[in-house]
Design a protein around this motif. Structure first.
Motif, PDB file in Angstrom:
ATOM      1  N   ILE A  15       0.861  -1.229  -0.148  1.00 30.72           N
ATOM      2  CA  ILE A  15       0.039  -0.020  -0.059  1.00 30.72           C
ATOM      3  C   ILE A  15       0.754   1.271  -0.006  1.00 30.72           C
ATOM      4  CG2 ILE A  15      -1.923   1.251   1.455  1.00 30.72           C
ATOM      5  CD1 ILE A  15      -2.704  -1.500  -0.011  1.00 30.72           C
ATOM      6  N   GLU A  16       1.911   1.164   0.636  1.00 31.55           N
ATOM      7  CA  GLU A  16       2.919   2.410   0.694  1.00 31.55           C
ATOM      8  C   GLU A  16       3.379   2.555  -0.646  1.00 31.55           C
ATOM      9  OE1 GLU A  16       5.667   1.516   4.092  1.00 31.55           O
ATOM     10  OE2 GLU A  16       4.337   2.179   5.517  1.00 31.55           O
ATOM     11  N   GLY A  17       4.023   1.287  -1.493  1.00 29.00           N
ATOM     12  CA  GLY A  17       4.319   1.404  -2.610  1.00 29.00           C
ATOM     13  C   GLY A  17       3.605   2.208  -3.572  1.00 29.00           C
ATOM     14  N   VAL A  18       2.095   1.674  -3.398  1.00 29.72           N
ATOM     15  CA  VAL A  18       1.044   2.215  -4.327  1.00 29.72           C
ATOM     16  C   VAL A  18       1.055   3.828  -4.362  1.00 29.72           C
ATOM     17  CG1 VAL A  18      -1.307   2.537  -4.730  1.00 29.72           C
ATOM     18  CG2 VAL A  18      -0.217   0.162  -4.503  1.00 29.72           C
ATOM     19  N   GLN A  19       1.223   4.078  -2.784  1.00 27.55           N
ATOM     20  CA  GLN A  19       1.095   5.646  -2.698  1.00 27.55           C
ATOM     21  C   GLN A  19       2.351   6.441  -3.167  1.00 27.55           C
ATOM     22  OE1 GLN A  19      -1.228   7.388  -1.400  1.00 27.55           O
ATOM     23  NE2 GLN A  19      -2.588   5.580  -0.740  1.00 27.55           N
ATOM     24  N   LYS A  20       3.525   5.738  -3.082  1.00 21.78           N
ATOM     25  CA  LYS A  20       4.783   6.393  -3.643  1.00 21.78           C
ATOM     26  C   LYS A  20       4.666   6.434  -5.239  1.00 21.78           C
ATOM     27  CE  LYS A  20       9.407   5.018  -4.362  1.00 21.78           C
ATOM     28  NZ  LYS A  20      10.488   3.969  -4.245  1.00 21.78           N
ATOM     29  N   TRP A  21       4.237   5.438  -5.850  1.00 23.32           N
ATOM     30  CA  TRP A  21       4.325   5.236  -7.309  1.00 23.32           C
ATOM     31  C   TRP A  21       3.121   6.219  -7.837  1.00 23.32           C
ATOM     32  CZ3 TRP A  21       7.456   3.124 -10.996  1.00 23.32           C
ATOM     33  CH2 TRP A  21       8.632   2.331 -10.419  1.00 23.32           C
ATOM     34  N   GLY A  22       2.128   6.197  -7.204  1.00 23.79           N
ATOM     35  CA  GLY A  22       1.105   6.910  -7.500  1.00 23.79           C
ATOM     36  C   GLY A  22       1.103   8.415  -7.675  1.00 23.79           C
ATOM     37  N   SER A  23       2.217   8.909  -6.867  1.00 27.28           N
ATOM     38  CA  SER A  23       2.307  10.278  -7.052  1.00 27.28           C
ATOM     39  C   SER A  23       3.342  10.753  -8.042  1.00 27.28           C
ATOM     40  CB  SER A  23       3.069  10.745  -5.660  1.00 27.28           C
ATOM     41  OG  SER A  23       4.272  10.026  -5.283  1.00 27.28           O
ATOM     42  N   MET A  24       4.059   9.753  -8.925  1.00 25.45           N
ATOM     43  CA  MET A  24       5.080   9.943  -9.725  1.00 25.45           C
ATOM     44  C   MET A  24       4.447  10.541 -11.251  1.00 25.45           C
ATOM     45  SD  MET A  24       7.765   6.957  -9.465  1.00 25.45           S
ATOM     46  CE  MET A  24       8.343   6.158  -8.052  1.00 25.45           C
ATOM     47  N   LYS A  25       5.212  11.037 -11.898  1.00 26.06           N
ATOM     48  CA  LYS A  25       4.628  11.879 -13.022  1.00 26.06           C
ATOM     49  C   LYS A  25       4.420  10.754 -14.163  1.00 26.06           C
ATOM     50  CE  LYS A  25       5.589  15.753 -16.281  1.00 26.06           C
ATOM     51  NZ  LYS A  25       5.040  14.980 -17.408  1.00 26.06           N
ATOM     52  N   GLN A  26       3.386  10.757 -14.963  1.00 23.45           N
ATOM     53  CA  GLN A  26       3.135   9.724 -15.996  1.00 23.45           C
ATOM     54  C   GLN A  26       3.696  10.172 -17.378  1.00 23.45           C
ATOM     55  OE1 GLN A  26      -1.327   8.069 -15.625  1.00 23.45           O
ATOM     56  NE2 GLN A  26      -1.398  10.172 -15.100  1.00 23.45           N
ATOM     57  N   THR A  27       3.996   9.267 -18.399  1.00 27.14           N
ATOM     58  CA  THR A  27       4.712   9.738 -19.440  1.00 27.14           C
ATOM     59  C   THR A  27       3.774   9.630 -20.532  1.00 27.14           C
ATOM     60  OG1 THR A  27       7.012   9.334 -18.513  1.00 27.14           O
ATOM     61  CG2 THR A  27       7.083   9.686 -20.742  1.00 27.14           C
ATOM     62  N   GLY A  28       3.299  10.441 -21.404  1.00 22.79           N
ATOM     63  CA  GLY A  28       2.473  10.035 -22.444  1.00 22.79           C
ATOM     64  C   GLY A  28       3.104   9.744 -23.655  1.00 22.79           C
ATOM     65  N   VAL A  29       2.612   8.976 -24.573  1.00 16.61           N
ATOM     66  CA  VAL A  29       3.245   8.805 -26.091  1.00 16.61           C
ATOM     67  C   VAL A  29       2.268   9.035 -27.153  1.00 16.61           C
ATOM     68  CG1 VAL A  29       4.811   6.930 -25.382  1.00 16.61           C
ATOM     69  CG2 VAL A  29       2.720   6.474 -25.895  1.00 16.61           C
ATOM     70  N   SER A  30       2.759   9.351 -28.118  1.00 19.07           N
ATOM     71  CA  SER A  30       1.732   9.766 -29.341  1.00 19.07           C
ATOM     72  C   SER A  30       1.338   8.522 -30.305  1.00 19.07           C
ATOM     73  CB  SER A  30       2.186  10.872 -30.018  1.00 19.07           C
ATOM     74  OG  SER A  30       3.212  10.722 -30.947  1.00 19.07           O
ATOM     75  N   LEU A  31       0.664   8.487 -31.131  1.00 20.80           N
ATOM     76  CA  LEU A  31       0.261   7.365 -31.960  1.00 20.80           C
ATOM     77  C   LEU A  31       1.614   7.541 -33.080  1.00 20.80           C
ATOM     78  CD1 LEU A  31      -1.624   5.468 -33.389  1.00 20.80           C
ATOM     79  CD2 LEU A  31      -2.553   7.157 -34.765  1.00 20.80           C
ATOM     80  N   ILE A  59       3.153   3.314 -12.442  1.00 20.99           N
ATOM     81  CA  ILE A  59       2.664   4.536 -12.099  1.00 20.99           C
ATOM     82  C   ILE A  59       1.278   4.557 -12.373  1.00 20.99           C
ATOM     83  CG2 ILE A  59       3.122   7.183 -12.730  1.00 20.99           C
ATOM     84  CD1 ILE A  59       5.781   6.707 -13.098  1.00 20.99           C
ATOM     85  N   ARG A  60       0.859   4.399 -13.572  1.00 27.42           N
ATOM     86  CA  ARG A  60      -0.575   4.433 -13.981  1.00 27.42           C
ATOM     87  C   ARG A  60      -1.451   3.646 -13.017  1.00 27.42           C
ATOM     88  NH1 ARG A  60      -0.739   5.116 -20.573  1.00 27.42           N
ATOM     89  NH2 ARG A  60       1.186   6.603 -20.905  1.00 27.42           N
ATOM     90  N   ILE A  61      -1.084   2.234 -12.995  1.00 30.23           N
ATOM     91  CA  ILE A  61      -2.048   1.476 -12.311  1.00 30.23           C
ATOM     92  C   ILE A  61      -2.033   1.954 -10.562  1.00 30.23           C
ATOM     93  CG2 ILE A  61      -2.041  -0.989 -11.483  1.00 30.23           C
ATOM     94  CD1 ILE A  61      -1.087  -2.020 -14.089  1.00 30.23           C
TER      95      ILE A  61
END
Length: 369
Positions: A15-31, A59-61
């Protein structure tokens, strides 16, 4: 219902790991990036892709898992939603416990694991629909749906994120296919004919209409079948299928007891410089203006939900004419995922026009909720 609290049965560390990773920045990609990168599926590129997913997917999950724990109106504690949250936590744990990816055999093993994750999440949409249904049953029937905006916005973010996660996993897995289809880079078809996809989707929708009503209006398609552009055929198929299915149902129900011949559904494919637009028009009587804002909500369907709590149907294989009222809002998310949009314009007493705009440029970044 069990009174299982969020996160019970999962370790404190997780649960702590989820909190930590959930606060990181996501990286989007384009088609376009997916296409250029995937056009050379060398061992090195597959390794880079796996290393990117190894960091990006948790991060996304994690972000979704966190959101699932704090939904309004007690939605987080509905049994179906707890189940979805458990899937997300399991997938987060699988990803985080996977070692660093250093060579081809690591990458192969990782690919097998993310394939399993994708399968685990196959039924997220019907399961969340069931959770919302469980919630609606408990809520006062007189509740104002405007108050449920928060749930609406959460589901938009949640499903948009899911489209992205499935696209990234599916794209990586498909790049490993030893015998790819011609002109395909993973999920992306570099020379997709929208007319051809629209034709296949219409035929699928018509066969369901035939099964359900015994007859189905014709579908006429206008546009150049030789015109192609790069897109994900599965996404377009899903959107056109949904729009045509809605039109068929409206026309069929309007003309069922009439001695007039049901008018055909018309699909027009227009090839613009920036956008490819697909218009689906019907003469099914239209939608009253007061009903239009509701067609993109997840909390409203004119048809009864085929997914009842007591039915033991295999969720994966069921496609009905009308469902959990999710077809339109989810189709709009698919359109927006690659920079497009979906608009519905209706003339009550006559019919409805749906405009599906697809961006041709392929440059827009994923919209990351």
């Amino acid at each position: 219902m069990t009174g299982k609290k969020a996160g019970e049965g999962f370790s404190k560390g997780l649960i702590e790991g989820v909190q930590k990773w959930g606060s990181m920045k996501q990286t989007g990609v384009s088609l376009r990036y997916m296409m250029e990168f995937g056009s050379r599926p060398t061992t090195r590129n597959l390794l880079i892709s796996a290393q990117f997913l190894h960091k990006e997917l948790p991060i996304r999950i994690a972000r979704r898992a966190i959101e699932l724990q704090s939904l309004p109106y007690g939605l987080s504690y509905k049994p179906a939603v707890l189940k979805v949250r458990d899937w997300y936590l399991d997938s987060f744990r699988d990803l985080r416990s996977f070692h660093d990816i250093k060579d081809k055999s690591d990458e192969l093993e990782f690919t097998q694991m993310i394939k399993m994750i994708k399968v685990r999440h196959n039924n997220v949409v019907p399961m969340m629909a069931l959770g919302v249904q469980q919630l609606k049953k408990d809520l006062d029937a007189k509740i104002n749906y405007k108050d449920l905006d928060e749930i609406q916005q959460f589901l938009d973010r949640f499903y948009m994120s899911r489209i992205g996660i499935r696209m990234l996993i599916g794209q990586h897995v498909a790049l490993r296919d030893p015998s790819p289809l011609p002109d395909c880079i993973g999920y992306i078809h570099t020379k997709m004919s929208p007319v051809e996809v629209a034709r296949n989707a219409s035929e699928d929708a018509r066969s369901i209409c035939l099964r359900e009503y015994g007859s189905a209006p014709d579908v006429n398609i206008y546009g150049d079948p030789n015109f192609t552009f790069p897109y994900v055929p599965a996404h377009l198929h899903l959107m056109v299928f949904e729009l045509v299915k809605n039109s068929l149902r409206a026309v069929q129900e309007k003309f069922m007891d009439s001695d007039k011949v049901a008018p055909p559904i018309r699909i027009v494919v227009a090839d613009g410089l920036e956008d490819v637009t697909i218009k689906v028009s019907d003469e099914g009587g239209g939608i009253p203006r007061s009903g239009l804002p509701k067609i993109f909500t997840y909390l409203y369907s004119t048809a009864k939900n085929p997914l009842d709590e007591h039915s033991a149907i295999d969720l994966g294989t069921v496609t009905t004419m009308a469902g959990y009222g999710y077809g339109l809002p989810i189709s709009r998310l698919y359109a927006k995922y690659f920079g497009g949009d979906l608009q519905i314009i209706s003339m009550e007493g006559y019919g409805t026009d749906a405009y599906l705009h697809l961006s041709r440029l392929g440059d827009s970044q994923e919209p990351l909720p």
